[in-house]
Design a protein around this motif. Structure first.
Motif, PDB file in Angstrom:
ATOM      1  N   SER A 120       0.834  -1.064  -0.056  1.00  0.00           N
ATOM      2  CA  SER A 120      -0.004  -0.065  -0.011  1.00  0.00           C
ATOM      3  C   SER A 120       0.862   1.282  -0.058  1.00  0.00           C
ATOM      4  O   SER A 120       0.300   2.181  -0.472  1.00  0.00           O
ATOM      5  CB  SER A 120      -0.808   0.053   1.333  1.00  0.00           C
ATOM      6  N   ALA A 121       2.145   1.175   0.523  1.00  0.00           N
ATOM      7  CA  ALA A 121       2.857   2.290   0.772  1.00  0.00           C
ATOM      8  C   ALA A 121       3.686   2.375  -0.715  1.00  0.00           C
ATOM      9  O   ALA A 121       4.565   3.389  -0.941  1.00  0.00           O
ATOM     10  CB  ALA A 121       3.854   2.267   1.795  1.00  0.00           C
ATOM     11  N   SER A 122       3.922   1.510  -1.635  1.00  0.00           N
ATOM     12  CA  SER A 122       4.732   1.428  -2.879  1.00  0.00           C
ATOM     13  C   SER A 122       6.025   1.735  -2.110  1.00  0.00           C
ATOM     14  O   SER A 122       6.627   2.638  -3.060  1.00  0.00           O
ATOM     15  CB  SER A 122       4.145   2.484  -3.712  1.00  0.00           C
ATOM     16  N   ALA A 123       6.509   1.086  -1.244  1.00  0.00           N
ATOM     17  CA  ALA A 123       8.013   1.325  -1.051  1.00  0.00           C
ATOM     18  C   ALA A 123       8.927   0.664  -1.606  1.00  0.00           C
ATOM     19  O   ALA A 123       8.497  -0.439  -1.993  1.00  0.00           O
ATOM     20  CB  ALA A 123       7.987   0.940   0.733  1.00  0.00           C
ATOM     21  N   ASP A 124      10.147   1.036  -1.725  1.00  0.00           N
ATOM     22  CA  ASP A 124      11.317   0.386  -2.253  1.00  0.00           C
ATOM     23  C   ASP A 124      11.678  -0.708  -1.476  1.00  0.00           C
ATOM     24  O   ASP A 124      12.016  -1.846  -1.836  1.00  0.00           O
ATOM     25  CB  ASP A 124      12.198   1.155  -2.781  1.00  0.00           C
TER      26      ASP A 124
END
Length: 766
Positions: A120-124
């Motif tokens: 959901s955070a589209s984190a790397d």
């Protein structure tokens, strides 16, 4: 959606050694189950479709254990770093995210929920975090809201920048994982900081759960305790079963005992104890909070409290291992030996019976400290350490309130001598520090100053702590036992801070010794020129002043050679060749006898002295090098009147005085002596040298100081060395050839008898 996980099990786990010398940290058993199995069970619970395990030098241990599992292995022959393992794994899977878990972490958390937050955070990269357990947590994260701005790999204990610890679990997007090696080789020190620097999204996910880093021995003990006590929430089924009451055993739950363990009645199993497969625990053993790995042997009356005992290790009867100690795989702790708290014994090491391991034993073997003919000896820095020297000083303080300490003229000797002084003062006695001097000088000043005992230190590759009684002679056996008790069992006095003794600089008292040498020296040498060669700087400086004063500039030279410690001497002239110490002492003794004096000599000094004394109407009193009683006290008192017997400088000056007063040369003095040839030889005896000698010789030949044989070809003395590794043979005869023949003859007798006794023992045992 496909999910993949990578367990990192490479690395050397240096802080967990010796437990990780032959197995990775992930294979350490926690309550009988390897640590990696807990991680695999967690991943199975959260339905991970692919599991990879990265391993390097110890990969075979993992592949053998997990050969029936569905895990795939990413194996490198040489450690390439965690980033390479991440990139290689990403290339092997189509998963959008890769969950990376450190193999030395025991954890239980909601990985599914963490994956949802990451997506959901589209984190790397997402880093699972927790509250720090202690100031020793390895990696802290500095955050701004949910974003991580910095990782602190080695936080200071006073750190106030972060109270968020990295939990050892990371979620990495596929693109970032594939490019991992472009940023370096390490996940936390290079990859994550590089992603932060280039503006990538690195977030902290704080999820509830259990996390325990198993990267130190303390962490390993805590992991076992947490599983036993239910702190780890998914308590394994086998723990529940094995903590049930077992009426045939004296145990206090919770404990883990494998089904294959053999526990004798009468053994006490305390709370927190973990016992692995095929472990043997004998009667009377006391285990309290100890972790005993597979195949270990715990002998009768052994105590193991809060310690880890490696695979196949053996603790023999009466051994004691205390809190935080770690015994490596296949190590042996022999009978009545003690391993102190937090000491590590490496794999395969052997701790001898009755010895005390007060520091890590990584190389060689630890034998009980014994006082040999040269004192306490061993390799400098590994056997003879400042700790050993300090313990020797504290033990010496048990002999009396004032202890003399001196040393050879080099930095290592002085450092160890100061450690001896520290031990003396910490036991409440006074340390009289004489500084750089010879061993005979310190012995003389000890006797003349009325001190309790003395210690002279010489340190090169090998260190020697030479000990002597208040009379300047070697310690009695009762005194030696006190010192050995302090070294091996810590049986020495300890003073409170208000009762420490004083350190006194008493180097000025050495003038007494110098004055004694001046009195022994002749006023002037008429036809003799004395030359001294020695590597002992203090010996050279003291004697040079005297020789410069008395020497005639011209004359027949006598070259004296004295040992660096001031003991041991020979003389050389062109006519005589080398004249060794025994003959020089006989020259001095003959002069003393002719003046109406008796002489005290050690038991092992040649019998020729007694023959000379008898002819001149005097007698020789004999004393032991290590008396068991006070039967030779008269001889020891008389020995104070003849310092030349143990002192090279004193003997040199005495011989020069004899030659000058009688107006003779050294060759003439030697010709007056009876024919005398000496041969000495060490003969190695595997075991029981005393038993061997008693079985070979008659009651009349055996004494408290060895064996004396009056062979028609000469006199033979055989004495066990104090280390009990063999015997020293000394032969006195009328020719060097005959002395050597006698040595050969009695050596062959000893070796043959030893073989016969060995065969008899083997037959008895079978």
């Amino acid at each position: 959606m496909q999910t993949a996980a990578l367990i990192l099990t490479g690395g050397d786990a240096l802080r967990l050694r010796p437990l990780t010398c032959t197995k990775p940290a992930a294979m350490l058993p926690v309550c009988g189950v390897p640590l990696i199995n807990y991680t695999l069970d967690l991943l199975l619970q959260h339905r991970f479709s692919q599991v990879f395990i990265a391993a390097d030098r110890l990969s075979a241990v993992l592949t053998d254990h997990l050969e029936d599992s569905s895990a795939d292995f990413i194996i490198t022959d040489t450690p390439e770093g965690s980033a390479a393992a991440i990139a290689n794994t990403a290339a092997e899977t189509d998963a959008d995210q890769l969950v990376v878990i450190f193999g030395n972490v025991l954890l239980d958390t909601d990985l599914t929920a963490a994956l949802e937050v990451h997506r959901s955070a589209s984190a790397d990269i997402s880093v699972l975090t927790r509250e720090p357990v202690s100031s020793e947590d390895n990696i802290l994260a500095v955050t701004d809201g949910d974003d991580i701005t910095e990782l602190i790999p080695c936080p200071a204990r006073e750190n106030c920048r972060s109270d968020t610890a990295v939990a050892g679990v990371f979620i990495i997007s596929r693109e970032t994982a594939l490019a991992a090696t472009e940023s370096g080789s390490d996940l936390t020190e290079e990859l994550i900081p590089a992603v932060i620097r280039r503006g990538g999204k690195v977030i902290s996910i704080s999820v509830p759960g259990y996390f325990r880093d198993v990267n130190t021995h303390e962490g390993y003990f805590s992991a076992n305790a947490d599983v036993l006590n239910g702190v780890y929430p998914r308590r394994p089924e086998h723990i529940v079963k094995m903590t049930a009451d077992r009426p045939e055993l004296d145990l206090v739950p919770p404990v883990y005992i494998s089904d294959s363990a053999d526990i004798a009645p009468g053994a006490e199993i305390g709370a927190g104890t973990v016992i692995g497969e095929n472990v043997t625990v004998c009667r009377g053993a006391k285990l309290r909070g100890a972790v005993i790995m597979d195949g270990a042997f715990i002998g009768e009356r052994v105590t193991a409290a809060g310690a880890a005992i490696g695979t196949g290790a053996r603790l023999l009867s009466g051994a004691e291992v205390y809190e935080g100690a770690v015994i490596g795989d296949n190590a042996v702790i022999a009978e009545q030996a003690v391993v102190r708290s937090n000491v590590r014994i490496w794999n395969g090491r052997h701790i001898d019976a009755y010895s005390c391991a007060a520091q890590d034993i990584k190389y060689g073997f630890l034998a009980p400290m014994r006082i040999g003919e040269d004192g306490i000896c061993g390799e400098t820095g590994s056997i003879i350490t400042p700790q050993v020297a300090s313990a020797a000083g504290s033990s010496l303080a048990s002999l009396g309130g004032r202890i003399a300490v001196g040393c050879k003229d080099n930095a290592a000797s002085k450092a160890l001598a100061m450690a001896v002084c520290a031990g003396v003062t910490s036991a409440g006695a006074e340390a009289w520090f004489f500084g750089e001097c010879s061993s005979p000088a310190l012995a003389y000043c000890t006797a003349r100053s009325g001190l309790s005992a003395g210690c002279w230190v010489e340190a090169g590759v090998t260190a020697k702590l030479r000990l002597f009684s208040g009379d300047g002679l070697p310690l009695t056996r009762s005194e030696e036992k006190i010192i050995e008790g302090g070294l091996n069992r810590s049986e020495y006095r300890r003073a409170g801070f208000a009762h420490f003794g004083e350190l006194r600089d008493t180097a000025a008292i050495l003038r007494l010794y110098n004055s004694m040498l001046e009195e022994l020296a002749p006023k002037k040498l008429t036809d003799i020129k004395a030359v001294l060669n020695t590597s002992g700087g203090t010996v050279q400086s003291v004697c040079d002043g005297i020789l410069d004063r008395i020497n005639k500039k011209e004359g027949d030279p006598i070259v004296f050679h004295i040992g660096s410690d001031g003991m041991g001497i020979s003389a050389f002239t062109d006519e005589t060749g080398y004249v060794f110490e025994e003959k020089l002492i006989l020259i001095a003794c003959m002069h003393r006898f002719s003046q109406g004096h008796d002489i005290a000599l050690p038991n092992d000094f040649p019998k020729a002295a007694d023959n000379i004394a008898e002819k001149l109407g005097r007698k020789v009193l004999r004393y032991s090098g290590c008396p068991s009683d006070k039967g030779d006290m008269a001889a020891r008192r008389l020995a104070a009147e003849t310092p030349f017997v143990h002192d090279g400088a004193a003997l040199m000056l005495t011989v020069l005085d004899v030659l000058e007063s009688r107006g003779i040369t050294l060759p003439q003095a030697v010709r007056e002596l009876p024919d005398l040839a000496l041969s000495t030889r060490f003969v190695a005896i595997d075991k029981h040298p005393v038993k061997l000698l008693r079985s070979m010789f008659s009651q009349q030949q055996v004494s408290g100081d060895g064996v004396t044989i009056n062979d028609k070809r000469g006199r033979v003395r055989i004495k066990p060395v104090r280390t009990e590794k063999g015997v020293m043979m000394q032969v006195e005869s009328y020719s060097a050839e005959t002395a050597a023949e006698l040595c050969d003859f009695y050596q062959d007798m000893l070796v043959s008898k030893q073989r016969l006794l060995g065969r008899n023992e083997d037959q008895t045992n079978h």
